[in-house]
Design a protein around this motif. Structure first.
Motif, PDB file in Angstrom:
ATOM      1  N   ALA A 171       6.486 -22.121 -18.548  1.00  0.00           N
ATOM      2  CA  ALA A 171       6.429 -23.851 -18.406  1.00  0.00           C
ATOM      3  C   ALA A 171       7.283 -23.361 -16.618  1.00  0.00           C
ATOM      4  CB  ALA A 171       6.956 -24.739 -19.064  1.00  0.00           C
ATOM      5  N   ILE A 172       6.589 -23.995 -15.923  1.00  0.00           N
ATOM      6  CA  ILE A 172       7.525 -23.935 -14.716  1.00  0.00           C
ATOM      7  C   ILE A 172       7.932 -25.396 -14.421  1.00  0.00           C
ATOM      8  CG2 ILE A 172       7.569 -23.508 -12.295  1.00  0.00           C
ATOM      9  CD1 ILE A 172       4.882 -21.296 -12.573  1.00  0.00           C
ATOM     10  N   ILE A 173       8.721 -25.452 -14.620  1.00  0.00           N
ATOM     11  CA  ILE A 173       9.955 -27.140 -13.802  1.00  0.00           C
ATOM     12  C   ILE A 173      10.784 -27.242 -12.821  1.00  0.00           C
ATOM     13  CG2 ILE A 173      11.499 -28.320 -15.717  1.00  0.00           C
ATOM     14  CD1 ILE A 173      11.223 -26.250 -18.139  1.00  0.00           C
ATOM     15  N   GLY A 174      10.440 -27.726 -11.830  1.00  0.00           N
ATOM     16  CA  GLY A 174      11.341 -28.531 -10.662  1.00  0.00           C
ATOM     17  C   GLY A 174      11.410 -30.135 -11.292  1.00  0.00           C
ATOM     18  N   GLY A 175      11.818 -30.584  -9.817  1.00  0.00           N
ATOM     19  CA  GLY A 175      12.613 -32.538  -9.981  1.00  0.00           C
ATOM     20  C   GLY A 175      13.885 -31.823 -10.542  1.00  0.00           C
ATOM     21  N   GLY A 176      13.974 -33.572 -11.168  1.00  0.00           N
ATOM     22  CA  GLY A 176      15.639 -33.585 -11.643  1.00  0.00           C
ATOM     23  C   GLY A 176      15.928 -34.440 -12.215  1.00  0.00           C
ATOM     24  N   ASN A 177      16.731 -35.409 -12.973  1.00  0.00           N
ATOM     25  CA  ASN A 177      17.344 -36.115 -13.879  1.00  0.00           C
ATOM     26  C   ASN A 177      17.169 -35.184 -14.864  1.00  0.00           C
ATOM     27  OD1 ASN A 177      17.443 -38.135 -12.253  1.00  0.00           O
ATOM     28  ND2 ASN A 177      15.238 -38.325 -11.790  1.00  0.00           N
ATOM     29  N   TRP A 294       3.056 -25.795 -14.842  1.00  0.00           N
ATOM     30  CA  TRP A 294       3.413 -26.556 -13.482  1.00  0.00           C
ATOM     31  C   TRP A 294       4.131 -27.835 -13.114  1.00  0.00           C
ATOM     32  CZ3 TRP A 294       2.999 -25.625  -7.477  1.00  0.00           C
ATOM     33  CH2 TRP A 294       4.289 -26.311  -6.741  1.00  0.00           C
ATOM     34  N   ILE A 295       4.747 -28.354 -13.878  1.00  0.00           N
ATOM     35  CA  ILE A 295       5.533 -30.061 -13.607  1.00  0.00           C
ATOM     36  C   ILE A 295       6.505 -29.631 -12.990  1.00  0.00           C
ATOM     37  CG2 ILE A 295       6.747 -29.363 -15.899  1.00  0.00           C
ATOM     38  CD1 ILE A 295       5.988 -32.261 -16.674  1.00  0.00           C
ATOM     39  N   GLY A 296       7.058 -30.998 -12.055  1.00  0.00           N
ATOM     40  CA  GLY A 296       7.557 -31.619 -11.465  1.00  0.00           C
ATOM     41  C   GLY A 296       8.334 -29.900  -9.997  1.00  0.00           C
ATOM     42  N   PRO A 297       8.550 -30.746  -8.675  1.00  0.00           N
ATOM     43  CA  PRO A 297       8.413 -30.630  -7.161  1.00  0.00           C
ATOM     44  C   PRO A 297       9.780 -29.643  -7.217  1.00  0.00           C
ATOM     45  CG  PRO A 297       9.207 -32.933  -7.389  1.00  0.00           C
ATOM     46  CD  PRO A 297       8.954 -32.252  -8.848  1.00  0.00           C
ATOM     47  N   VAL A 298       9.365 -28.522  -6.072  1.00  0.00           N
ATOM     48  CA  VAL A 298      10.623 -27.305  -5.502  1.00  0.00           C
ATOM     49  C   VAL A 298      11.259 -27.662  -5.119  1.00  0.00           C
ATOM     50  CG1 VAL A 298      10.386 -25.564  -4.925  1.00  0.00           C
ATOM     51  CG2 VAL A 298       9.069 -25.796  -6.647  1.00  0.00           C
ATOM     52  N   LYS A 299      11.981 -28.870  -4.875  1.00  0.00           N
ATOM     53  CA  LYS A 299      12.959 -29.781  -3.963  1.00  0.00           C
ATOM     54  C   LYS A 299      14.619 -29.876  -4.340  1.00  0.00           C
ATOM     55  CE  LYS A 299      12.771 -34.735  -2.689  1.00  0.00           C
ATOM     56  NZ  LYS A 299      12.206 -35.774  -2.225  1.00  0.00           N
ATOM     57  N   PHE A 300      15.113 -29.735  -2.964  1.00  0.00           N
ATOM     58  CA  PHE A 300      16.840 -29.543  -3.378  1.00  0.00           C
ATOM     59  C   PHE A 300      17.053 -30.436  -2.220  1.00  0.00           C
ATOM     60  CE2 PHE A 300      14.837 -25.544  -4.872  1.00  0.00           C
ATOM     61  CZ  PHE A 300      15.837 -25.511  -5.536  1.00  0.00           C
ATOM     62  N   ALA A 301      18.219 -30.052  -1.293  1.00  0.00           N
ATOM     63  CA  ALA A 301      18.215 -31.114  -0.531  1.00  0.00           C
ATOM     64  C   ALA A 301      17.183 -31.766   0.812  1.00  0.00           C
ATOM     65  CB  ALA A 301      19.467 -30.802   0.490  1.00  0.00           C
ATOM     66  N   ASP A 302      17.327 -30.635   1.380  1.00  0.00           N
ATOM     67  CA  ASP A 302      16.099 -31.573   2.471  1.00  0.00           C
ATOM     68  C   ASP A 302      15.289 -29.607   2.432  1.00  0.00           C
ATOM     69  OD1 ASP A 302      18.446 -30.435   3.309  1.00  0.00           O
ATOM     70  OD2 ASP A 302      17.528 -31.671   5.496  1.00  0.00           O
ATOM     71  N   GLY A 323      -7.746 -15.426 -11.334  1.00  0.00           N
ATOM     72  CA  GLY A 323      -7.640 -14.034 -12.811  1.00  0.00           C
ATOM     73  C   GLY A 323      -8.115 -15.019 -14.346  1.00  0.00           C
ATOM     74  N   ASN A 324      -7.552 -14.766 -15.132  1.00  0.00           N
ATOM     75  CA  ASN A 324      -7.348 -14.653 -16.539  1.00  0.00           C
ATOM     76  C   ASN A 324      -6.670 -16.189 -16.994  1.00  0.00           C
ATOM     77  OD1 ASN A 324      -8.941 -15.582 -19.172  1.00  0.00           O
ATOM     78  ND2 ASN A 324      -7.873 -13.487 -20.288  1.00  0.00           N
ATOM     79  N   CYS A 325      -5.772 -16.764 -16.226  1.00  0.00           N
ATOM     80  CA  CYS A 325      -4.661 -17.179 -16.148  1.00  0.00           C
ATOM     81  C   CYS A 325      -5.196 -19.315 -16.285  1.00  0.00           C
ATOM     82  CB  CYS A 325      -4.035 -17.079 -15.325  1.00  0.00           C
ATOM     83  SG  CYS A 325      -1.989 -17.711 -16.198  1.00  0.00           S
ATOM     84  N   GLU A 326      -5.171 -19.597 -17.825  1.00  0.00           N
ATOM     85  CA  GLU A 326      -5.117 -21.765 -17.643  1.00  0.00           C
ATOM     86  C   GLU A 326      -4.450 -22.055 -16.694  1.00  0.00           C
ATOM     87  OE1 GLU A 326      -5.563 -24.827 -21.172  1.00  0.00           O
ATOM     88  OE2 GLU A 326      -7.018 -22.719 -21.134  1.00  0.00           O
ATOM     89  N   THR A 327      -4.152 -22.305 -15.875  1.00  0.00           N
ATOM     90  CA  THR A 327      -3.235 -22.908 -15.133  1.00  0.00           C
ATOM     91  C   THR A 327      -3.263 -24.174 -14.550  1.00  0.00           C
ATOM     92  OG1 THR A 327      -2.676 -21.181 -13.416  1.00  0.00           O
ATOM     93  CG2 THR A 327      -1.468 -22.901 -12.662  1.00  0.00           C
ATOM     94  N   THR A 328      -2.176 -25.018 -14.957  1.00  0.00           N
ATOM     95  CA  THR A 328      -1.898 -26.945 -14.893  1.00  0.00           C
ATOM     96  C   THR A 328      -0.816 -27.010 -13.759  1.00  0.00           C
ATOM     97  OG1 THR A 328      -2.997 -26.950 -17.368  1.00  0.00           O
ATOM     98  CG2 THR A 328      -1.806 -29.088 -16.454  1.00  0.00           C
ATOM     99  N   VAL A 329      -0.904 -28.302 -12.750  1.00  0.00           N
ATOM    100  CA  VAL A 329      -0.277 -28.519 -12.652  1.00  0.00           C
ATOM    101  C   VAL A 329      -0.252 -30.024 -12.927  1.00  0.00           C
ATOM    102  CG1 VAL A 329       0.255 -29.298 -10.255  1.00  0.00           C
ATOM    103  CG2 VAL A 329      -1.392 -27.204 -10.229  1.00  0.00           C
ATOM    104  N   VAL A 330       1.476 -29.969 -12.624  1.00  0.00           N
ATOM    105  CA  VAL A 330       1.721 -31.903 -12.933  1.00  0.00           C
ATOM    106  C   VAL A 330       2.496 -32.980 -11.937  1.00  0.00           C
ATOM    107  CG1 VAL A 330       2.875 -33.473 -14.247  1.00  0.00           C
ATOM    108  CG2 VAL A 330       1.295 -31.526 -15.402  1.00  0.00           C
ATOM    109  N   GLY A 331       1.988 -33.750 -11.125  1.00  0.00           N
ATOM    110  CA  GLY A 331       2.950 -34.155 -10.259  1.00  0.00           C
ATOM    111  C   GLY A 331       1.976 -34.662  -9.564  1.00  0.00           C
TER     112      GLY A 331
END
Length: 430
Positions: A171-177, A294-302, A323-331
């Motif tokens: 799980a790739i996790i971005g965002g804050g809170n 992947w859920i949430g943005p790659v986001k920092f200050a600006d 390839g043989n990778c199941e990919t889900t993107v959220v947000g």
């Protein structure tokens, strides 16, 4: 009545390659072609002149190539008469965006909204985590409450996040809170083999892992939750990957950019994006994965166009998904990046609304899903029902006590039989 997602249908450009757009359109087209009287309802913002009821009706008419007629009155709890509506047209109720009774799930407002409606179709998965009159309240007044094609596909994708049939799963996790989302990590830790933190949340995890980071980016109130996540990952043998370097901007000279190791960021410099070492490490970790979310943005200050880590991550996932990778993107942000950077959207699953997914990951039941549950087509594992599910299927609608069906099944071993009976007393007795 169809509750549609205005963020999808009111896009200025509709890319037919986008399956979300196609399913949202197909729900309404399917009902219209089946000769149903179709009434549309949603909650688009009305703070611009282009989004008044009449303009939206004209816009949708162009999309469907069918006349969409505006209906006035719902804001006054008095909808125009719907009995005389013509099947040739599709009808649109004014926006519910600024109507308090919609958000309050007012019973009387729900009754007025569903006036003349027999079948309710919810096709707005982005609102499924909310309790609204147009998604929950109206179901009390309709004979049948169903999921639209778009809603059904998104729900299936979200449920698939819980499946562990493909490993390794990261799980790739971005965002804050982090504090608000901490409950989700227990769910993820029981299914994933790795966490990759790429947004503001990563600073809390780094701080909990005793990595020196700029104090301005540390939310001390979230420290207990961050410590729990680190401990939970360790107990479940879940690898944690956080940024090892950052692109940083000089506070006093915004044009000046430099890469610093995450533990050696100098005073006067602000992290704005993932560094090259981090992106290489992420690419290496993901290279052997069979499932990625992947859920949430790659986001920092600006951010900066020169250091766009989100786009680079999208390109990595694009290559892996081929390839043989199941990919889900959220947000919304992540989905937009993937749309811009990928060559084929068909290889990546996308769920635009992250809020509904985070609620699901917390283990909460989504009100919009529960409201259509009694009429929702449950998944059936046909391999457990029939010894040979590939045989032709005979369906007996109104099977009663099933005696006729059982006798037929005994005589025809080359067929599969399915009985449908709405009388619960007969079904229980048989």
């Amino acid at each position: 009545m169809v509750r549609f997602d205005s963020n999808i249908l009111l896009k200025q450009e509709h890319n037919q390659k986008n399956q979300s757009d196609f399913n949202a359109l197909f729900t309404i087209q399917y009902l219209h072609e089946a000769e149903a009287k179709v009434i549309l309802v949603s909650d688009w913002k009305t703070n611009t002149s282009e989004l008044h009821l009449e303009q939206v009706a004209d816009f949708l008419s162009g999309i469907f190539q069918i006349q969409v007629v505006p209906l006035q009155g719902i804001s006054c709890n008095k909808l125009s008469k719907v009995k005389d509506l013509q099947k040739e047209n599709i009808y649109l109720i004014e926006s519910l965006y600024n109507i308090k009774d919609e958000v309050a799930n007012c019973l009387e407002f729900s009754r007025v909204l569903s006036t003349g409606v027999d079948i309710f179709v919810n096709d707005s998965f982005s609102s499924s985590h909310k309790v609204l009159a147009s998604t929950v309240g109206v179901t009390r007044f309709c004979y049948a409450c169903l999921a639209g094609f778009h809603f059904e596909v998104k729900l299936r994708l979200v449920k698939n996040l819980a499946e562990t049939n493909k490993k390794p799963y990261v799980a790739i996790i971005g965002g804050g809170n982090l504090a608000e989302k901490a409950a989700s990590f227990r769910f993820l830790a029981s299914r994933c083999h790795g966490f990759v933190f790429v947004g503001m949340m990563s600073f809390q995890i780094m701080h909990a892992s005793r990595v020196q980071v700029p104090i301005d980016f540390v939310d001390h109130k979230a420290l207990p939750e961050a410590l729990d996540i680190v401990r939970l990952a360790r107990d479940n043998n879940v690898k944690i990957l956080y940024p090892k370097d950052f692109w940083c901007r000089n506070k006093y000279n915004r044009k000046q950019l430099h890469v610093f190791p995450s533990h050696e960021i100098l005073d006067g410099w602000v992290p704005i994006d993932l560094g090259p070492i981090t992106l290489d490490e992420i690419g290496s970790l993901l290279s052997d994965c069979k499932k990625i979310t992947w859920i949430g943005p790659v986001k920092f200050a600006d951010g900066s166009e020169e250091t766009n880590g989100g786009s680079k991550l999208a390109k990595i996932l694009d290559q892996l998904s081929k390839g043989n990778c199941e990919t889900t993107v959220v947000g919304t942000t992540a989905c937009n990046l993937v749309t811009q950077e990928t060559s084929s959207l068909s290889s990546i699953n996308m769920v635009e609304n992250a809020s509904a997914v985070w609620e699901f990951l917390k283990g909460r039941k989504l009100p919009g899903v529960m409201a259509v549950d009694r009429a929702y087509p449950f998944e059936i594992k046909w391999n457990n029902v029939y010894s040979d599910p590939t045989q032709s299927l005979v369906v007996d609608i109104g099977s009663g006590n099933g005696l006729f069906l059982f006798e037929m099944a005994r005589k025809r071993k080359d067929l599969n039989f399915l009985g449908l009976e709405m009388n619960e007393k007969v079904h229980t007795r048989s």
